[in-house]
Enzyme design. Sequence first.
Site, PDB file in Angstrom:
ATOM      1  N   LYS A  54       0.714  -5.780 -17.338  1.00 55.21           N
ATOM      2  CA  LYS A  54      -0.480  -6.205 -16.592  1.00 55.21           C
ATOM      3  C   LYS A  54      -1.686  -5.360 -17.008  1.00 55.21           C
ATOM      4  CE  LYS A  54       2.319  -7.978 -12.855  1.00 55.21           C
ATOM      5  NZ  LYS A  54       3.056  -7.722 -11.630  1.00 55.21           N
ATOM      6  N   GLN A  98       3.179  -3.570  -6.879  1.00 58.92           N
ATOM      7  CA  GLN A  98       4.321  -4.099  -7.621  1.00 58.92           C
ATOM      8  C   GLN A  98       5.570  -4.084  -6.741  1.00 58.92           C
ATOM      9  OE1 GLN A  98       4.223  -5.410 -10.871  1.00 58.92           O
ATOM     10  NE2 GLN A  98       6.282  -6.058 -10.318  1.00 58.92           N
ATOM     11  N   ASP A 121      -2.523 -11.222  -5.459  1.00 62.30           N
ATOM     12  CA  ASP A 121      -1.220 -11.895  -5.482  1.00 62.30           C
ATOM     13  C   ASP A 121      -1.205 -13.091  -4.533  1.00 62.30           C
ATOM     14  OD1 ASP A 121       0.655 -10.975  -7.294  1.00 62.30           O
ATOM     15  OD2 ASP A 121       1.156  -9.203  -6.100  1.00 62.30           O
TER      16      ASP A 121
END
Length: 289
Positions: A54, A98, A121
């Site tokens: 990422k 994460q 997200d």
Amino acid sequence: MVAKLIDGKAIAEKQRALLIPEVSRFANAVGRPPGIAVVRVGEDPASKTYVASKKRTAQALGLNSWEHALPEHTKQAELLGLIARLNEDACVDGILVQLPLPKHLDAHEVLRAISPGKDIDGFHPVNAGSLFQGVPTLVPCTPLGVMKMLEEMGYSVAGKRAVVIGRSNIVGRPMAALLLNASATVVLCHSKSDVKAEALRADIVISAVGTAGLVKADWVREGAVVVDVGMNRDAAGKLCGDVVFEEVREKAGWITPVPGGVGPMTIAMLMYNTVQAAKLRHEGQGERG
Ligand code: NAP
């Protein structure tokens, strides 16, 4: 019929390329590029790989990125303290925690602590609620990537019968909501459904279960679009999806491979969400935290 391949790698590359001028425009207007903060707790090797990837993608697009790597024994209050600081930091447009977090931490509480405007997200209940009300802002990356793939194929889902297999908050539920918002007729299946019967009636089958070999050719209607979100390992340890690819491709009209299908779209959409979050915050509220 042999299905056409839906090339997720190529579509993701195109989506990333489209972001580069947007990043420059934002940087020119605001005096800094959009910024993404990635929080990782512990030493899970897969999480380290995902975070590194990422960060690399963010840097390649000209975004600012920061990695906060916290030790395994981090306390809930410490993690919430970091999220609160990132929420207040005007240079941070997107915050990603994460998953999975170590077991002693409450992931739900952590995800709810992220400011909805920085929730790239799309997992915060405010963003999930907006999506279900048909006014999406920040949408979970994997289902968003699937919609972009369908769009890129020139496939309109309006009026089509779509079967989504799997009802997680990360993939299945937001996938169903996005399809419904785009006027598909949606059936959302789970472990108690008669999936084969539903899938056989579908124009589009999207499998997000995590079971190799689940979707076979006799589950799929001739010419259907088959999207495989699953990421599994076969007996030889090779990456594979939920769909028996070689068999289903003989019957489907379009199909995503694994690897090279949905996977590459997820990170591209994370970058897309970061740029959207930056633009929304800047246009909507000015440079606040
Ligand atoms: P999850 O939270 O474990 O959810 C799995 C879902 O599948 C559940 O809703 C479960 O039903 C349902 N299910 C299980 N067995 C079933 C069966 N035999 N028939 C029908 N439904 C069944 O998984 P997830 O996080 O959504 O992930 C699903 C898969 O997608 C995994 O392989 C994951 O690695 C992959 N994934 C890929 C990406 C990507 O970027 N490509 C991103 C995210 C996830 P119940 O609710 O009834 O238990």
